[in-house]
Design a protein around this motif. Structure first.
Motif, PDB file in Angstrom:
ATOM      1  N   MET A   1     -23.288 135.161  21.415  1.00 28.77           N
ATOM      2  CA  MET A   1     -24.516 135.207  22.183  1.00 28.77           C
ATOM      3  C   MET A   1     -24.166 135.012  23.651  1.00 28.77           C
ATOM      4  O   MET A   1     -23.322 134.215  24.002  1.00 28.77           O
ATOM      5  CB  MET A   1     -25.478 134.129  21.709  1.00 28.77           C
ATOM      6  N   ASP A   2     -24.838 135.701  24.509  1.00 31.98           N
ATOM      7  CA  ASP A   2     -24.634 135.601  25.942  1.00 31.98           C
ATOM      8  C   ASP A   2     -24.857 134.155  26.401  1.00 31.98           C
ATOM      9  O   ASP A   2     -25.818 133.513  25.994  1.00 31.98           O
ATOM     10  CB  ASP A   2     -25.618 136.545  26.628  1.00 31.98           C
ATOM     11  N   HIS A   3     -23.979 133.650  27.264  1.00 31.04           N
ATOM     12  CA  HIS A   3     -24.074 132.254  27.707  1.00 31.04           C
ATOM     13  C   HIS A   3     -25.366 131.970  28.472  1.00 31.04           C
ATOM     14  O   HIS A   3     -25.915 130.875  28.367  1.00 31.04           O
ATOM     15  CB  HIS A   3     -22.855 131.887  28.561  1.00 31.04           C
ATOM     16  N   VAL A   4     -25.853 132.944  29.216  1.00 31.22           N
ATOM     17  CA  VAL A   4     -27.098 132.752  29.959  1.00 31.22           C
ATOM     18  C   VAL A   4     -28.270 132.618  28.996  1.00 31.22           C
ATOM     19  O   VAL A   4     -29.103 131.717  29.122  1.00 31.22           O
ATOM     20  CB  VAL A   4     -27.331 133.916  30.949  1.00 31.22           C
ATOM     21  N   LEU A   5     -28.330 133.494  28.001  1.00 32.15           N
ATOM     22  CA  LEU A   5     -29.411 133.416  27.008  1.00 32.15           C
ATOM     23  C   LEU A   5     -29.299 132.147  26.178  1.00 32.15           C
ATOM     24  O   LEU A   5     -30.309 131.498  25.877  1.00 32.15           O
ATOM     25  CB  LEU A   5     -29.382 134.641  26.094  1.00 32.15           C
ATOM     26  N   ALA A   6     -28.085 131.794  25.803  1.00 30.04           N
ATOM     27  CA  ALA A   6     -27.888 130.563  25.029  1.00 30.04           C
ATOM     28  C   ALA A   6     -28.330 129.350  25.835  1.00 30.04           C
ATOM     29  O   ALA A   6     -28.993 128.452  25.305  1.00 30.04           O
ATOM     30  CB  ALA A   6     -26.426 130.424  24.617  1.00 30.04           C
ATOM     31  N   GLY A   7     -28.006 129.339  27.122  1.00 34.04           N
ATOM     32  CA  GLY A   7     -28.420 128.228  27.976  1.00 34.04           C
ATOM     33  C   GLY A   7     -29.932 128.127  28.090  1.00 34.04           C
ATOM     34  O   GLY A   7     -30.497 127.030  28.043  1.00 34.04           O
ATOM     35  N   ALA A   8     -30.590 129.267  28.228  1.00 33.41           N
ATOM     36  CA  ALA A   8     -32.053 129.288  28.310  1.00 33.41           C
ATOM     37  C   ALA A   8     -32.677 128.809  27.001  1.00 33.41           C
ATOM     38  O   ALA A   8     -33.652 128.044  27.007  1.00 33.41           O
ATOM     39  CB  ALA A   8     -32.549 130.684  28.646  1.00 33.41           C
ATOM     40  N   LEU A   9     -32.121 129.241  25.886  1.00 36.55           N
ATOM     41  CA  LEU A   9     -32.615 128.812  24.576  1.00 36.55           C
ATOM     42  C   LEU A   9     -32.450 127.311  24.415  1.00 36.55           C
ATOM     43  O   LEU A   9     -33.392 126.614  24.030  1.00 36.55           O
ATOM     44  CB  LEU A   9     -31.871 129.543  23.462  1.00 36.55           C
ATOM     45  N   HIS A  10     -31.266 126.802  24.728  1.00 39.48           N
ATOM     46  CA  HIS A  10     -31.009 125.363  24.581  1.00 39.48           C
ATOM     47  C   HIS A  10     -31.957 124.562  25.467  1.00 39.48           C
ATOM     48  O   HIS A  10     -32.528 123.557  25.027  1.00 39.48           O
ATOM     49  CB  HIS A  10     -29.565 125.050  24.937  1.00 39.48           C
ATOM     50  N   GLU A  11     -32.143 125.023  26.696  1.00 35.32           N
ATOM     51  CA  GLU A  11     -33.025 124.329  27.629  1.00 35.32           C
ATOM     52  C   GLU A  11     -34.452 124.279  27.095  1.00 35.32           C
ATOM     53  O   GLU A  11     -35.106 123.240  27.134  1.00 35.32           O
ATOM     54  CB  GLU A  11     -32.991 125.058  28.970  1.00 35.32           C
ATOM     55  N   ARG A  12     -34.941 125.395  26.576  1.00 41.00           N
ATOM     56  CA  ARG A  12     -36.319 125.445  26.070  1.00 41.00           C
ATOM     57  C   ARG A  12     -36.498 124.577  24.821  1.00 41.00           C
ATOM     58  O   ARG A  12     -37.482 123.850  24.705  1.00 41.00           O
ATOM     59  CB  ARG A  12     -36.713 126.897  25.765  1.00 41.00           C
ATOM     60  N   VAL A  13     -35.542 124.647  23.900  1.00 42.73           N
ATOM     61  CA  VAL A  13     -35.647 123.843  22.672  1.00 42.73           C
ATOM     62  C   VAL A  13     -35.626 122.357  23.014  1.00 42.73           C
ATOM     63  O   VAL A  13     -36.440 121.576  22.510  1.00 42.73           O
ATOM     64  CB  VAL A  13     -34.527 124.207  21.672  1.00 42.73           C
ATOM     65  N   PHE A  14     -34.716 121.940  23.896  1.00 45.11           N
ATOM     66  CA  PHE A  14     -34.648 120.529  24.263  1.00 45.11           C
ATOM     67  C   PHE A  14     -35.883 120.087  25.050  1.00 45.11           C
ATOM     68  O   PHE A  14     -36.304 118.939  24.946  1.00 45.11           O
ATOM     69  CB  PHE A  14     -33.352 120.215  25.010  1.00 45.11           C
ATOM     70  N   ALA A  15     -36.505 120.986  25.803  1.00 44.61           N
ATOM     71  CA  ALA A  15     -37.757 120.662  26.493  1.00 44.61           C
ATOM     72  C   ALA A  15     -38.868 120.409  25.479  1.00 44.61           C
ATOM     73  O   ALA A  15     -39.646 119.459  25.623  1.00 44.61           O
ATOM     74  CB  ALA A  15     -38.147 121.776  27.452  1.00 44.61           C
ATOM     75  N   ILE A  16     -38.942 121.255  24.465  1.00 46.65           N
ATOM     76  CA  ILE A  16     -39.950 121.070  23.407  1.00 46.65           C
ATOM     77  C   ILE A  16     -39.713 119.752  22.680  1.00 46.65           C
ATOM     78  O   ILE A  16     -40.642 118.990  22.412  1.00 46.65           O
ATOM     79  CB  ILE A  16     -39.933 122.254  22.423  1.00 46.65           C
ATOM     80  N   LEU A  17     -38.443 119.452  22.373  1.00 48.82           N
ATOM     81  CA  LEU A  17     -38.130 118.182  21.711  1.00 48.82           C
ATOM     82  C   LEU A  17     -38.509 116.997  22.598  1.00 48.82           C
ATOM     83  O   LEU A  17     -39.002 115.979  22.099  1.00 48.82           O
ATOM     84  CB  LEU A  17     -36.650 118.127  21.340  1.00 48.82           C
ATOM     85  N   GLY A  18     -38.282 117.123  23.893  1.00 52.25           N
ATOM     86  CA  GLY A  18     -38.667 116.055  24.814  1.00 52.25           C
ATOM     87  C   GLY A  18     -40.162 115.810  24.801  1.00 52.25           C
ATOM     88  O   GLY A  18     -40.620 114.662  24.824  1.00 52.25           O
TER      89      GLY A  18
END
Length: 78
Positions: A1-18
């Motif tokens: 997976m592209d690192h930029v897309l993976a970073g965006a996904l991780h950021e969004r998931v962790f924001a939801i968890l927060g």
């Protein structure tokens, strides 16, 4: 997976968890969010792009843990 897309996904998931962890209405929701955060942190992507827990076979794609998280958290947030 592209690192930029993976970073965006991780950021969004962790924001939801927060957001879930900050909820005062349900201690169980907070506990589940903390558990998800721990599992996803364990399955973070290494410099080479592989999953730290699953190994190099997931270098080009998300591991199954991140696929489930993306399917659940991102779709439920839309």
């Amino acid at each position: 997976m592209d690192h930029v897309l993976a970073g965006a996904l991780h950021e969004r998931v962790f924001a939801i968890l927060g957001e879930l962890e900050c909820r005062q209405d349900s201690p169980a929701t907070r506990t589940l969010a903390e558990a998800w955060r721990a599992v996803l942190t364990h399955h973070r992507q290494t410099e080479s792009g592989s999953c730290e827990a699953c190994g190099p076979r997931w270098r080009r794609h998300m591991c199954s843990v991140w696929r489930v998280a993306a399917a659940y958290f991102i779709r439920s947030a839309l």
